[in-house]
Each structure stands twice: as C-alpha cells, then as structure tokens.
Design a protein around this motif. Structure first.
Motif, short mmCIF file in Angstrom:
data_model
loop_
_atom_site.label_atom_id
_atom_site.label_comp_id
_atom_site.label_asym_id
_atom_site.label_seq_id
_atom_site.Cartn_x
_atom_site.Cartn_y
_atom_site.Cartn_z
N ALA A 151 27.80 -0.61 13.00
CA ALA A 151 29.03 0.01 13.49
C ALA A 151 30.10 -1.07 13.55
O ALA A 151 29.80 -2.26 13.66
CB ALA A 151 28.82 0.61 14.88
N LEU A 177 22.59 4.12 17.81
CA LEU A 177 22.34 3.05 16.85
C LEU A 177 20.91 2.57 17.02
O LEU A 177 20.50 2.18 18.11
CB LEU A 177 23.33 1.90 17.07
CG LEU A 177 24.81 2.28 16.95
CD1 LEU A 177 25.70 1.09 17.29
CD2 LEU A 177 25.12 2.77 15.55
N SER A 199 21.01 0.50 11.67
CA SER A 199 22.35 1.06 11.87
C SER A 199 23.38 -0.05 12.01
O SER A 199 23.07 -1.14 12.49
CB SER A 199 22.40 1.90 13.16
OG SER A 199 21.53 2.99 13.10
#
Length: 117
Positions: A94, A88, A92
């Motif tokens: 998640a 990441l 990015s």
C-alpha cells in the motif's frame, strides 16, 4: 554496510534480522536507510515489526511523509479517513500520501518493509 563506487553510496542488506531491531515509536525497526543518510533527509527505509501485545487496540496515525509499505508477514487492517479500508496480509502493498489520516489495527503480529519519502 555503506559502500561507495564512483562517489555513489548505496546500502545492501541481504535480509531483515530481528537481532538488529531497535525500539521505535511503536514496535521495533531495523533501518535499511536511516533518515538523513546520504544527504537525503526525506528518504528512509527499513523493516517495522509490531505485535498484537504492543498494539492491542486500533490506533490513529497521521502519515507524516509519503509512505509505501509491503507486508512480509502478519495482518494489518488500515482505514483511511474518507471511507477506504484495507486488509494487508503477506505480499500486500500500500502507498499513502503525506497528510493522510489513518487508523491501524494490528490483527496479527506483523513485519513490513517501508519506505518514507
């Protein structure tokens, strides 16, 4: 700064501010919404900052609440039990389910925005 309109509370932060960081379990945090604010104990959000000096080795982390992160600066490598792994970097994002067993490596000093729910 909590603000109220028609009995609905909200918090506005125009940017993260390293001067407002406070110690966290690892690294530092600037809370946007502290756990329990607004009568919602399972919801919190903020900016987390960690350096390679604070986390020189990979560390295991059991995800204790559903968690979504967005990387503002830096680089994390995250492995999820079962074989998935992610690098990441800035931009990015998640999301992890509660109960996920993970291993985190701080590759570069990192700042992330997170939401626990």
């Amino acid at each position: 700064m909590p603000t109220s309109t028609n009995a609905v509370e909200f918090t506005v932060h125009d940017a993260h501010d390293p001067q407002k960081y406070e110690p966290f379990a690892l690294g530092q945090v600037q809370w946007v919404r502290r756990p329990g604010e607004g009568g919602r104990p399972a919801l919190s959000a903020g900016f987390w900052h960690v350096t390679t000096e604070e986390a020189p080795e990979p560390f295991d982390l059991l995800i204790e609440a559903d968690e979504t992160i967005h990387i503002i600066e830096g680089h994390l490598h995250i492995e999820v039990e079962g074989g998935d792994s992610f690098d990441l970097t800035p931009g990015s994002a998640a999301s992890f389910n509660r109960g996920a067993q993970t291993r985190w490596t701080v590759v570069e000093d990192t700042t992330e925005f997170f939401v626990y729910s």
